[in-house]
Design a protein around this motif. Structure first.
Motif, short mmCIF file in Angstrom:
data_model
loop_
_atom_site.label_atom_id
_atom_site.label_comp_id
_atom_site.label_asym_id
_atom_site.label_seq_id
_atom_site.Cartn_x
_atom_site.Cartn_y
_atom_site.Cartn_z
N CYS A 365 0.81 -1.22 0.00
CA CYS A 365 0.00 0.00 0.00
C CYS A 365 0.84 1.27 0.00
CB CYS A 365 -0.92 0.01 1.22
SG CYS A 365 -2.24 -1.22 1.19
N THR A 366 2.12 1.15 0.34
CA THR A 366 2.93 2.36 0.50
C THR A 366 4.13 2.44 -0.45
OG1 THR A 366 4.22 1.26 2.24
CG2 THR A 366 2.33 2.59 2.93
N GLY A 367 4.52 1.33 -1.09
CA GLY A 367 5.70 1.33 -1.95
C GLY A 367 5.37 1.27 -3.43
N GLN A 368 6.39 1.42 -4.28
CA GLN A 368 6.26 1.32 -5.72
C GLN A 368 7.00 0.09 -6.21
OE1 GLN A 368 4.30 3.40 -7.50
NE2 GLN A 368 3.78 4.39 -5.55
N LEU A 369 6.58 -0.42 -7.37
CA LEU A 369 7.09 -1.69 -7.88
C LEU A 369 8.61 -1.71 -8.01
CD1 LEU A 369 6.47 -4.48 -9.12
CD2 LEU A 369 6.27 -3.35 -11.34
N ALA A 370 9.19 -0.76 -8.75
CA ALA A 370 10.63 -0.78 -9.00
C ALA A 370 11.42 -0.60 -7.70
CB ALA A 370 11.00 0.31 -10.00
N GLY A 371 10.96 0.31 -6.85
CA GLY A 371 11.66 0.55 -5.59
C GLY A 371 11.62 -0.65 -4.66
N LEU A 372 10.50 -1.34 -4.60
CA LEU A 372 10.39 -2.53 -3.77
C LEU A 372 11.30 -3.64 -4.28
CD1 LEU A 372 6.52 -2.61 -3.16
CD2 LEU A 372 8.29 -2.08 -1.48
N ALA A 373 11.36 -3.81 -5.60
CA ALA A 373 12.22 -4.84 -6.18
C ALA A 373 13.69 -4.55 -5.87
CB ALA A 373 12.00 -4.92 -7.68
N ASP A 374 14.11 -3.32 -6.02
CA ASP A 374 15.50 -2.94 -5.76
C ASP A 374 15.84 -3.11 -4.28
OD1 ASP A 374 17.90 -2.26 -6.79
OD2 ASP A 374 17.53 -0.11 -6.89
N THR A 375 14.90 -2.80 -3.40
CA THR A 375 15.13 -2.98 -1.97
C THR A 375 15.27 -4.45 -1.63
OG1 THR A 375 13.83 -0.98 -1.52
CG2 THR A 375 14.24 -2.46 0.33
N THR A 376 14.46 -5.30 -2.28
CA THR A 376 14.55 -6.74 -2.06
C THR A 376 15.94 -7.25 -2.39
OG1 THR A 376 12.21 -7.00 -2.62
CG2 THR A 376 13.57 -8.98 -2.68
N VAL A 377 16.47 -6.83 -3.54
CA VAL A 377 17.80 -7.27 -3.96
C VAL A 377 18.86 -6.82 -2.96
CG1 VAL A 377 19.58 -7.02 -5.72
CG2 VAL A 377 17.21 -7.34 -6.40
N LEU A 378 18.80 -5.57 -2.55
CA LEU A 378 19.80 -5.04 -1.62
C LEU A 378 19.79 -5.80 -0.30
CD1 LEU A 378 21.91 -2.96 -0.83
CD2 LEU A 378 20.06 -1.39 -0.21
N LEU A 379 18.61 -6.04 0.25
CA LEU A 379 18.51 -6.76 1.53
C LEU A 379 19.07 -8.18 1.40
CD1 LEU A 379 14.94 -5.61 2.63
CD2 LEU A 379 17.10 -5.04 3.77
N LEU A 380 18.73 -8.86 0.32
CA LEU A 380 19.20 -10.24 0.17
C LEU A 380 20.69 -10.31 -0.14
CD1 LEU A 380 16.27 -12.13 -1.56
CD2 LEU A 380 17.12 -12.34 0.77
N ARG A 428 22.34 2.09 -8.11
CA ARG A 428 21.08 1.87 -7.38
C ARG A 428 20.59 3.20 -6.83
NH1 ARG A 428 22.76 -1.83 -4.45
NH2 ARG A 428 21.80 -3.62 -5.48
N GLU A 429 19.28 3.41 -6.88
CA GLU A 429 18.72 4.66 -6.38
C GLU A 429 18.88 4.76 -4.86
OE1 GLU A 429 14.73 5.21 -7.58
OE2 GLU A 429 15.18 5.27 -9.74
N GLY A 430 19.05 5.97 -4.39
CA GLY A 430 19.25 6.20 -2.97
C GLY A 430 18.07 5.79 -2.12
N THR A 431 16.85 5.82 -2.70
CA THR A 431 15.67 5.44 -1.93
C THR A 431 15.72 3.98 -1.51
OG1 THR A 431 14.51 5.03 -4.03
CG2 THR A 431 14.18 7.18 -2.98
N ALA A 432 16.36 3.13 -2.32
CA ALA A 432 16.48 1.71 -1.94
C ALA A 432 17.33 1.56 -0.69
CB ALA A 432 17.07 0.91 -3.09
N TYR A 433 18.41 2.33 -0.61
CA TYR A 433 19.26 2.28 0.59
C TYR A 433 18.51 2.84 1.79
CZ TYR A 433 23.28 1.17 -2.35
OH TYR A 433 24.15 0.55 -3.22
N LEU A 434 17.75 3.90 1.59
CA LEU A 434 16.99 4.48 2.71
C LEU A 434 15.93 3.52 3.21
CD1 LEU A 434 16.54 8.17 1.46
CD2 LEU A 434 18.06 7.32 3.27
N ARG A 435 15.22 2.86 2.27
CA ARG A 435 14.18 1.91 2.68
C ARG A 435 14.80 0.72 3.43
NH1 ARG A 435 12.20 1.31 -1.86
NH2 ARG A 435 10.53 2.83 -1.75
#
Length: 467
Positions: A365-380, A428-435
């Motif tokens: 409900c709060t995130g966007q598709l591309a940003g969520l995918a990039d955050t998933t990769v970074l975390l893993l 990678r976009e900075g928002t992925a690191y922030l999330r």
């Protein structure tokens, strides 16, 4: 050979030896129903999913026609980390996965919790990503609806199926995997037909179009392609529901990864040969563009339905794996024991499923598709780094009979590659690191809170009673 003794709860002495845990007479264990074939399809179904169907165009935006190159690099790097998972799952076949491996290697409870929470956050983020992708251009072939509404309804339905039982979920996964694999094989067939008839432009698949240095463009594309290879790590969280985990899990892990990698390479080559990379880059349904560019008489609506099945399957498997991870962490005492509760009839963890569903809904409900995918990769990538290091640290343990053992260089190169891909070098976009930082800050806050509360309890216990 010593015969195994069956207990009243349906477990055996052999199963206790495998899990390393004595079953609680009052708490039912997870059901051991997964065969080697089921595990292969679970791995394949988790890897083949929303990534290849939705992100091919984004990769084309980074590298032009050489879409296959980032997929090849991502497959190779994922395989290195896969060797660590296969070895560690044989040594410690319990459902907690990466958190368990970190605990065995370093014996630091706070690190164990942080690793487990990071895996959990990545799984839930990936589930939210797939749920959002359900409401994209593939769905608009049938109906237009708000993405958030579609995502929430889908997640709730997935939770119901998850709660019904692992065997039911695995059977649904089997059917969905066959459908999504058929869709990708259709794209492969289109490519073969184009080569035989001389249509398309095969040479375009070897054209690298990059705004900056070519190596950096390939790294950026590899990061997105890496998302398409994710899912293999989830299989270790089903180890307590596998019939023969030490034998079947490594085979299923490598088998599923190899099949997915080969299919991805053919699909990527076909996409570039039939459709201009600029067109692919501007579409959220790139494989539908490939179908429309061919002469194959397949209705776009039919292929859109197949793509939706693929994305749905990704969410289903991630939901199952994340809930089993919560169960495993609770069974180890890393998080409250209430999350390890299992329904006596269904043998599924309902509280864990509820937690995972609620968090996935919030992210969707709060995130966007591309940003969520990039955050998933970074975390893993951070988790994979720890897992590879854990595999090296646990080399002092003797190899178990029949268990897989990776060559030492594989975990070492795996750790190095994960560290590189996690850096800003990949654009990678900075928002992925922030999330990701925000999610890890939540985990750190939980750790600090637990430490403070436990310290107060110890202080009260040591204080002499007042008269």
């Amino acid at each position: 050979m010593t015969a195994s003794h069956t207990r009243g709860d349906g477990t055996t002495d052999d199963e206790t030896a495998v899990t390393g845990r004595t079953p609680d007479a009052e708490q039912p264990a997870l059901a051991r129903v997964l065969s080697g074939r089921m595990l292969v399809f679970l791995v394949l179904g988790d890897v083949l999913g929303s990534g290849i169907y939705a992100l091919t165009g984004q990769i084309a935006a980074d590298v032009g026609g050489m879409i296959w190159a980032p997929f090849l690099i991502a497959f190779t790097l994922a395989l290195l980390t896969g060797t660590s998972y296969a070895e560690l799952a044989g040594k410690h076949p319990r459902a907690a996965g990466a958190a368990l491996y970190a605990d065995q290697a370093f014996r630091r409870p706070y690190l164990t919790f942080m690793v487990g929470f990071t895996v959990l956050a990545a799984g839930i983020t990936s589930t939210a990503t797939a749920a959002q992708a359900i409401g994209g251009e593939y769905l608009t072939e049938f109906v237009t609806a708000p993405v958030v509404v579609v995502a929430v309804v889908f997640l709730l339905l997935t939770a119901v199926l998850n709660a019904r039982g692992i065997e039911e979920s695995a059977r649904v996964n089997l059917v969905l995997t066959v459908i999504e694999l058929a869709g990708l094989l259709l794209i492969v067939g289109i490519g073969v037909y184009a080569l035989l008839t001389g249509t398309g432009e095969p040479g375009r698949a070897f054209e690298l179009r990059a705004e900056g240095p070519a190596p950096l463009a390939l790294l950026a594309g590899t990061t997105l392609a890496f998302y398409s290879m994710l899912g293999f790590e989830n299989s270790v969280n089903l180890v307590e529901e596998a019939r023969r985990p030490r034998r079947d899990l490594p085979r299923a892990l490598f088998g599923g990864m190899f099949i997915a990698g080969i299919v991805y390479l053919f699909v990527a080559f076909t996409s570039a040969a039939l459709v201009d990379p600029d067109v692919l880059a501007g579409s959220s349904a790139p494989l539908l563009e490939v179908l429309k560019a061919s002469d194959v008489p397949v209705p776009p609506k039919l292929f859109a339905a197949v793509a939706l099945v693929a994305v749905a399957n990704t969410a289903l498997i991630n939901m199952v794996m994340a809930s089993r991870l919560v169960y495993g962490m609770a069974a180890q005492g890393t998080i409250p024991a209430v999350f390890a509760r299992v329904l006596p009839g269904r043998r599924t963890p309902p509280v864990a499923i509820g937690l995972v569903t609620a968090l996935a809904v919030a992210l969707a409900c709060t995130g966007q598709l591309a940003g969520l995918a990039d955050t998933t990769v970074l975390l893993l990538l951070l988790v994979f780094l720890i897992v590879n290091i854990s595999a090296l640290a646990l080399r002092r343990e003797p190899a178990l009979p029949g268990a897989y053992r990776a060559p030492t260089w594989a975990p070492a190169l795996g750790a190095l590659s994960c560290a590189v891909l996690a850096t800003p070098l990949v654009h990678r976009e900075g928002t992925a690191y922030l999330r990701a930082l925000g999610l890890l800050a939540i985990a750190a806050l939980v750790v600090i809170t637990r430490k403070v509360v436990n310290g107060r309890f110890r202080a009260c216990a040591s204080r002499p009673p007042s008269l």
